[in-house]
Design an enzyme around this catalytic site. Structure first.
Site, PDB file in Angstrom:
ATOM      1  N   LYS A 127       6.691   5.573   4.124  1.00 40.61           N
ATOM      2  CA  LYS A 127       5.379   5.626   4.787  1.00 40.61           C
ATOM      3  C   LYS A 127       5.493   5.280   6.267  1.00 40.61           C
ATOM      4  O   LYS A 127       4.733   5.802   7.069  1.00 40.61           O
ATOM      5  CB  LYS A 127       4.386   4.702   4.079  1.00 40.61           C
ATOM      6  CG  LYS A 127       3.945   5.274   2.734  1.00 40.61           C
ATOM      7  CD  LYS A 127       2.548   4.848   2.370  1.00 40.61           C
ATOM      8  CE  LYS A 127       2.087   5.574   1.119  1.00 40.61           C
ATOM      9  NZ  LYS A 127       1.000   4.897   0.434  1.00 40.61           N
ATOM     10  N   LYS A 209       8.133  14.699  -4.879  1.00 40.25           N
ATOM     11  CA  LYS A 209       7.159  14.427  -5.937  1.00 40.25           C
ATOM     12  C   LYS A 209       5.811  15.073  -5.590  1.00 40.25           C
ATOM     13  O   LYS A 209       5.499  15.282  -4.416  1.00 40.25           O
ATOM     14  CB  LYS A 209       7.018  12.913  -6.180  1.00 40.25           C
ATOM     15  CG  LYS A 209       6.148  12.195  -5.209  1.00 40.25           C
ATOM     16  CD  LYS A 209       5.733  10.797  -5.710  1.00 40.25           C
ATOM     17  CE  LYS A 209       4.767  10.218  -4.682  1.00 40.25           C
ATOM     18  NZ  LYS A 209       4.216   8.947  -4.935  1.00 40.25           N
ATOM     19  N   LYS A 212      -0.819  13.146  -4.001  1.00 41.34           N
ATOM     20  CA  LYS A 212      -2.227  13.336  -3.606  1.00 41.34           C
ATOM     21  C   LYS A 212      -2.367  13.676  -2.135  1.00 41.34           C
ATOM     22  O   LYS A 212      -3.284  14.355  -1.732  1.00 41.34           O
ATOM     23  CB  LYS A 212      -2.994  12.008  -3.767  1.00 41.34           C
ATOM     24  CG  LYS A 212      -3.296  11.547  -5.126  1.00 41.34           C
ATOM     25  CD  LYS A 212      -4.152  10.281  -4.980  1.00 41.34           C
ATOM     26  CE  LYS A 212      -3.765   9.203  -5.936  1.00 41.34           C
ATOM     27  NZ  LYS A 212      -2.961   8.131  -5.369  1.00 41.34           N
TER      28      LYS A 212
HETATM   29  P1  TYM Z   1      -0.706   5.944  -6.796  1.00 46.57           P
HETATM   30  O1  TYM Z   1      -2.167   5.960  -6.498  1.00 46.57           O
HETATM   31  O2  TYM Z   1       0.216   6.541  -5.792  1.00 46.57           O
HETATM   32  O3  TYM Z   1      -0.431   6.665  -8.161  1.00 46.57           O
HETATM   33  C1  TYM Z   1      -1.126   6.334  -9.348  1.00 46.57           C
HETATM   34  C2  TYM Z   1      -0.176   6.454 -10.535  1.00 46.57           C
HETATM   35  O4  TYM Z   1       0.313   7.793 -10.639  1.00 46.57           O
HETATM   36  C3  TYM Z   1       1.748   7.777 -10.707  1.00 46.57           C
HETATM   37  N1  TYM Z   1       2.242   8.994 -10.036  1.00 46.57           N
HETATM   38  C4  TYM Z   1       3.054   9.897 -10.600  1.00 46.57           C
HETATM   39  N2  TYM Z   1       3.630   9.966 -11.807  1.00 46.57           N
HETATM   40  C5  TYM Z   1       4.415  11.033 -12.073  1.00 46.57           C
HETATM   41  N3  TYM Z   1       4.633  12.037 -11.174  1.00 46.57           N
HETATM   42  C6  TYM Z   1       4.086  12.015  -9.937  1.00 46.57           C
HETATM   43  N4  TYM Z   1       4.291  12.998  -9.085  1.00 46.57           N
HETATM   44  C7  TYM Z   1       3.253  10.896  -9.611  1.00 46.57           C
HETATM   45  N5  TYM Z   1       2.547  10.567  -8.493  1.00 46.57           N
HETATM   46  C8  TYM Z   1       1.955   9.385  -8.769  1.00 46.57           C
HETATM   47  C9  TYM Z   1       2.143   6.521  -9.942  1.00 46.57           C
HETATM   48  O5  TYM Z   1       3.443   6.095 -10.313  1.00 46.57           O
HETATM   49  C10 TYM Z   1       1.058   5.556 -10.371  1.00 46.57           C
HETATM   50  O6  TYM Z   1       1.356   4.987 -11.625  1.00 46.57           O
HETATM   51  N6  TYM Z   1       0.757   1.302  -5.676  1.00 46.57           N
HETATM   52  C11 TYM Z   1       0.076   2.107  -6.688  1.00 46.57           C
HETATM   53  C12 TYM Z   1      -1.323   1.595  -7.007  1.00 46.57           C
HETATM   54  C13 TYM Z   1      -1.386   0.168  -7.454  1.00 46.57           C
HETATM   55  C14 TYM Z   1      -0.916  -0.326  -8.705  1.00 46.57           C
HETATM   56  C15 TYM Z   1      -1.295  -1.717  -8.703  1.00 46.57           C
HETATM   57  C16 TYM Z   1      -0.277   0.253  -9.807  1.00 46.57           C
HETATM   58  C17 TYM Z   1      -1.974  -0.862  -6.769  1.00 46.57           C
HETATM   59  N7  TYM Z   1      -1.917  -1.995  -7.532  1.00 46.57           N
HETATM   60  C18 TYM Z   1      -0.994  -2.524  -9.817  1.00 46.57           C
HETATM   61  C19 TYM Z   1       0.030  -0.561 -10.897  1.00 46.57           C
HETATM   62  C20 TYM Z   1      -0.327  -1.931 -10.898  1.00 46.57           C
HETATM   63  C21 TYM Z   1      -0.062   3.523  -6.159  1.00 46.57           C
HETATM   64  O7  TYM Z   1      -0.127   3.747  -4.970  1.00 46.57           O
HETATM   65  O8  TYM Z   1      -0.248   4.455  -7.132  1.00 46.57           O
END
Ligand code: TYM
Length: 347
Positions: A127, A209, A212
């Site tokens: 990032k 990957k 979003k």
């Molecule tokens: P975020 O918002 O990027 O993604 C949400 C969830 O989706 C999964 N994910 C994927 N899995 C498979 N293939 C992909 N291409 C893919 N893109 C995203 C992510 O692994 C995630 O599980 N930091 C976290 C948010 C967060 C969080 C937490 C998660 C904040 N506090 C506490 C777990 C526990 C994030 O940015 O996820």
């Protein structure tokens, strides 16, 4: 039954905790759904866990955003959790910013997280390269706030995609360090990652990957895409010059599509290969588009319904925040005591 036996019984009945969050940083994708949300629903419906699922809106502030767009995305993320099958009668559903203990514990954990370990986080490195004009302190300390999210609730399992594994590892390290200094305070959480859907790739560049925040709409399937859009995007998905529907080294595009097909249909990748023996990439891409469109259609319709019912979403968020805050405060009370802060006046 005497009181000790009753207490034993109550202890046995205490379910394990599953917790996970999603950032409202764009339209939620098929990657988020297959890698995370669909597992959240499975865990909820197994009845074996007490579940907390939330929108990580504070984390979304680490990147520059348009305030009215962010607010819309927060409602949309909440609607998406419900549309995917998270049931607020079974799980605690809330917005991170509505439970003040997250920011509080986040700060405290900042003081137990080392500069060196934060510098090693791959997401921080990625990032800061992507947003070179805005490498803010929040982006750097993002993992300690995420550790707070998890540790506040004495979480057992965190269902996530592969890209979040390193953040769960640092949460475990922070918890272990804190417990070592002050005695047992936090449960050490385990990641829960499903192999076939742990890393869904972009349809345009399958070495990356699906994300979003991708600006190329053809690279991602979102939960709001129409059937037509989904089918078109799969038809155009980048693959290699081969034709056999078979997993293989260097065949990132076809490997990704086989992974998606297997995650959506609950078939093994070998079963998928067998089903498409003798068929070419064209037939397979169309079949992928169709199974994904069938899966997304009812979800999309429910999300759009929820998005038209803001009052309901606000009621869900309010109730969830009250429930979560009550649980979070138990851990905060412990932490205040352990680190030497004075208990807050009540009421
Ligand atoms: P975020 O918002 O990027 O993604 C949400 C969830 O989706 C999964 N994910 C994927 N899995 C498979 N293939 C992909 N291409 C893919 N893109 C995203 C992510 O692994 C995630 O599980 N930091 C976290 C948010 C967060 C969080 C937490 C998660 C904040 N506090 C506490 C777990 C526990 C994030 O940015 O996820």
């Amino acid at each position: 039954m005497n009181s000790t036996a009753l207490a034993e019984e109550a202890k046995k009945e205490k379910k394990k905790i599953s917790l996970s969050f999603i950032q409202p940083s764009g339209n939620i994708t098929l990657g988020n759904y297959l890698g995370a949300l669909s597992n959240w629903v499975k865990i909820q419906d197994s009845g074996e866990f007490d579940c907390l699922y939330a929108v990580a809106d504070l984390h979304a502030l680490t990147v520059r955003h348009d305030p009215s767009e962010l607010r819309k995305l927060i409602y949309q993320a909440l609607a998406t959790l419900l549309g995917c099958g998270i049931d607020p009668e079974k799980s605690i559903v809330f917005l991170q910013s509505h439970v003040h203990q997250h920011a509080e514990l986040g700060w405290i954990l900042d003081c137990y997280t080392m500069f060196g370990e934060l510098s090693r986080m791959t997401q921080f490195k990625d990032k800061s390269a992507k947003y070179a004009d805005n490498i803010n302190a929040g982006l750097f300390t993002y993992p300690s706030l995420m550790a707070a999210d998890i540790l506040l609730y004495q979480t057992d399992v965190v269902p996530v995609g592969q890209d979040q594994k390193q953040h769960i590892e640092i949460a475990r390290d922070i918890a272990t360090r804190f417990n070592g200094l002050y005695g047992n305070t936090f449960k050490i959480p385990e990641p829960y990652i499903t192999k076939s859907s742990a890393k869904i790739a972009s349809l345009v560049d399958p070495t990356k990957k699906m994300s979003k925040s991708d600006t190329n709409a053809n690279a991602i399937i979102t939960v709001l895409d129409t059937d037509d859009q989904i089918i078109k995007k799969f038809k155009r998905a980048v693959t290699d010059s081969g034709s056999e529907v078979k997993m293989g080294e260097g065949k990132d595009g076809i490997n990704n599509l086989i992974g998606i097909y297997s995650a959506v249909t609950d078939m093994t990748t070998e079963e998928v290969e067998r089903q498409f023996e003798g068929k070419g990439y064209g037939d397979f891409k169309l079949a992928c588009g169709e199974v994904v469109a069938d899966r997304i259609r009812p979800i999309r319709e429910r999300i759009l319904d929820y998005m038209n019912n803001k009052d309901y979403l606000e009621r869900v968020a309010q109730r969830g925040a009250e429930q979560a805050s009550r649980l979070a405060q138990r851990t905060m009370d412990k932490v205040f005591k352990k680190v030497g802060l004075v208990a807050k006046p009540r009421g």
